[in-house]
Structure formats: structure tokens, C-alpha cells
Design an enzyme around this catalytic site. Structure first.
Site, PDB file in Angstrom:
ATOM      1  N   VAL A 183     -13.475  23.504  -4.609  1.00  0.00           N
ATOM      2  CA  VAL A 183     -13.008  24.254  -5.789  1.00  0.00           C
ATOM      3  C   VAL A 183     -11.549  24.670  -5.621  1.00  0.00           C
ATOM      4  CG1 VAL A 183     -15.339  25.087  -6.300  1.00  0.00           C
ATOM      5  CG2 VAL A 183     -13.819  26.457  -4.816  1.00  0.00           C
ATOM      6  N   HIS A 216     -18.344  20.777  -8.356  1.00  0.00           N
ATOM      7  CA  HIS A 216     -18.823  22.160  -8.221  1.00  0.00           C
ATOM      8  C   HIS A 216     -17.910  23.140  -8.945  1.00  0.00           C
ATOM      9  CE1 HIS A 216     -21.125  20.940  -4.324  1.00  0.00           C
ATOM     10  NE2 HIS A 216     -21.788  20.623  -5.399  1.00  0.00           N
ATOM     11  N   CYS A 276     -20.718  37.611 -21.670  1.00  0.00           N
ATOM     12  CA  CYS A 276     -20.306  37.072 -22.984  1.00  0.00           C
ATOM     13  C   CYS A 276     -19.619  35.710 -22.861  1.00  0.00           C
ATOM     14  CB  CYS A 276     -19.373  38.066 -23.683  1.00  0.00           C
ATOM     15  SG  CYS A 276     -17.723  38.136 -22.957  1.00  0.00           S
TER      16      CYS A 276
END
Ligand code: APR
Length: 253
Positions: free
Chosen positions: A104, A120, A131
Site C-alpha cells: 500500500v 490491497h 458515511c
């Protein structure tokens, strides 16, 4: 005297027409980011059940953010190393179709790789776990943990925790690449975490030649690897590029 493993790997790459790379944490070790499962790796410092699973994040996001801040600092200070630049150079020379990474850290893109599938996810942005609002990583205030969204929900990095699915587009693109590749360069992964660990088997089942670059043997080596370069990636990959008579481009991004 027989060809060295580096020369054999270079010859295989020269012969191949659709080579793809699959990388794991090992390729970024020489950039100063420890891997997960080697001695001194991240999971020796943080229990993956308590810190790496989405259920533990939802139970106690503040605790998990302590590890995420630690990771973030390492990712932030890291720079691409010669292994990242070597893969970018192979792609630029038309000898590699792209990289599928479990990492990442965005170091492949920063080294100049153009086709990068982030299996990933990535750490460039974060989103609200309630949200879904997304913000750039830099917008997060990490004084109080967990950082919270305006809606009150805890923010989380845009990478995949254990217990979560692989982003659909990344999975489909990776499957498409390995199903059509004739050579898979597997670099710096223990090949123990599914479904990423299935990708070499998918390639192998379609006749691809598997080259593994890892100082250690892995789940793949005995059963599936055709050529094992038991060397650090930062040594092996640049050596392959020079055995091909090519230069490594380090201007990256
Ligand atoms: N060059 C090449 N390989 C290396 C190097 C190096 N310099 N240093 C270490 N390695 C190898 C180790 O021998 C090990 O086999 O890299 C591998 C790293 O394995 P892991 O730590 O298990 O990392 P990875 O395979 O990427 O983990 C997969 O698990 O924790 C989750 O989501 C996380 O993406 C990660 C996934």
C-alpha cells in the site's frame, strides 16, 4: 559453466511476450519498510488479529490507529529502491506488462511504473467508516485517535484489512493479467495470504513460467516456482536489467 540464475531469468524475460510481476512487502524492505512475517516484521510487533482485522478496527479504532500511525510514518519516509526502478524500467522497455502489488506504499508508481494494480488498496487517501466520505491522507489530523469524520464516524485508510474483500476492479484486473501472462515474476511475498496467494497458481495452471525473487523459500518455491533467485530484490532485479543490456531509469516520479 552453466548460466547464472540472473542470466537464466534475463533469458526467460527476453523470450516472454506477456510477463507480469506480483510483489509483496519484501520488495520494500530495502526502502526501510519492514515486511510482515519475517523476524522483526510488523506482525511481530502488532498481533494481526488485534490490529489487522476489520472487526478489531470497528471494536477499537483508536487502538488500531496507534499501529496505523506507526505504519504511516514508515510509508511517509520511504523512497523507491533499485528493485522498484528495475521493474519500472522493464515495463518502459516493453518487457513487463505491469505490476500487481500487495503493498500500500505507492513506491511502484513513484519509481515510474505505469500499470500498477493495488490488490490491497493504498494509503494515499482515507475514508469514513460510517458515511464513506474520502479525504487525502494529508488531510487527516492524527493528534486525537481515531481521526474522525464530520459525521462523527472513525476515518480508516483505504487499504484492505483482514476480513474484508479485495477491491473488485483490482481483483478482476489482476486475474485478467495473470490468466494471460506467460511469465510471472513473484517478488518479496511469502505467498501465504489469499486470494493474492492464488494468483501464481492461476498463472501456473495456464502454463506460465514462475520466477521467484526472495532470499528465503516460501509456500511457492518447492511446488510451483520454476526459477528461484534466492537474493534480495534490490540486488536481483537490477542485475537482471543489466544482464538484458538495459539501463535502469531512476527518474521515476
Ligand atoms: N527482497 C526480496 N524478498 C524479501 C526481502 C528482500 N529484500 N526481504 C524479505 N523478503 C521476503 C521474505 O523472505 C518474505 O518471504 O519477503 C516476504 C515478505 O512476506 P510477508 O511479510 O508475509 O509479506 P507479504 O507476502 O507481502 O504479505 C501479504 O499479508 O499482512 C498482510 O496485507 C498484508 O499485503 C500483506 C499480505
Amino acid at each position: 559453466m552453466g548460466q547464472s540464475v540472473i542470466e537464466q531469468a534475463a533469458a526467460r524475460l527476453r523470450q516472454s511476450s506477456r510477463a507480469v510481476a506480483l510483489t509483496g512487502a519484501g520488495i520494500s524492505v530495502e526502502s526501510g519498510i519492514p515486511d510482515f512475517r519475517s523476524p522483526g516484521g510488523l506482525w511481530s510487533k502488532y498481533d494481526p488479529l488485534e490490529y489487522g482485522d476489520i472487526r478489531s478496527f470497528r471494536m477499537n479504532p483508536g487502538k488500531v490507529w496507534r499501529m496505523l500511525v506507526d505504519m504511516d510514518r514508515m510509508l511517509h519516509d520511504a523512497r523507491p529502491n533499485p528493485a522498484h526502478y528495475a521493474l519500472a524500467s522493464l515495463e518502459r522497455e516493453g518487457l513487463l506488462k505491469g505490476v500487481i502489488t500487495q503493498n500500500v506504499d505507492s513506491l511502484h508508481q513513484r519509481a515510474g511504473s505505469r500499470t500498477v494494480v493495488e490488490f490491497h488498496g493504498h494509503g494515499r487517501t482515507a475514508r469514513c467508516d460510517q458515511c464513506g466520505r474520502e479525504v487525502p491522507r494529508e488531510a487527516l489530523k492524527l493528534q486525537d485517535l481515531p481521526p474522525r469524520c464530520g459525521c462523527g464516524g472513525p476515518m480508516r485508510p483505504n487499504f484492505v484489512f483482514f476480513g474484508e474483500g479485495i477491491p473488485r476492479s483490482a481483483y478482476l484486473q489482476a486475474a485478467h493479467m495473470v490468466e494471460r501472462c506467460d511469465l510471472l515474476l513473484v517478488v518479496g511475498t511469502s505467498a501465504t495470504v489469499a486470494p493474492a496467494s492464488h494468483l501464481p497458481l492461476m498463472a501456473k495452471s495456464r502454463g506460465a513460467f514462475i520466477i521467484e525473487v526472495n532470499p528465503n523459500e516460501t509456500e511457492l518455491t518447492a511446488a510451483h516456482t520454476d526459477l528461484h533467485l534466492a537474493l534480495p530484490a534490490g540486488q536481483a532485479l537490477p542485475a537482471i536489467v543489466s544482464a538484458l543490456g538495459l539501463a535502469i531509469h531512476t527518474e521515476g516520479k
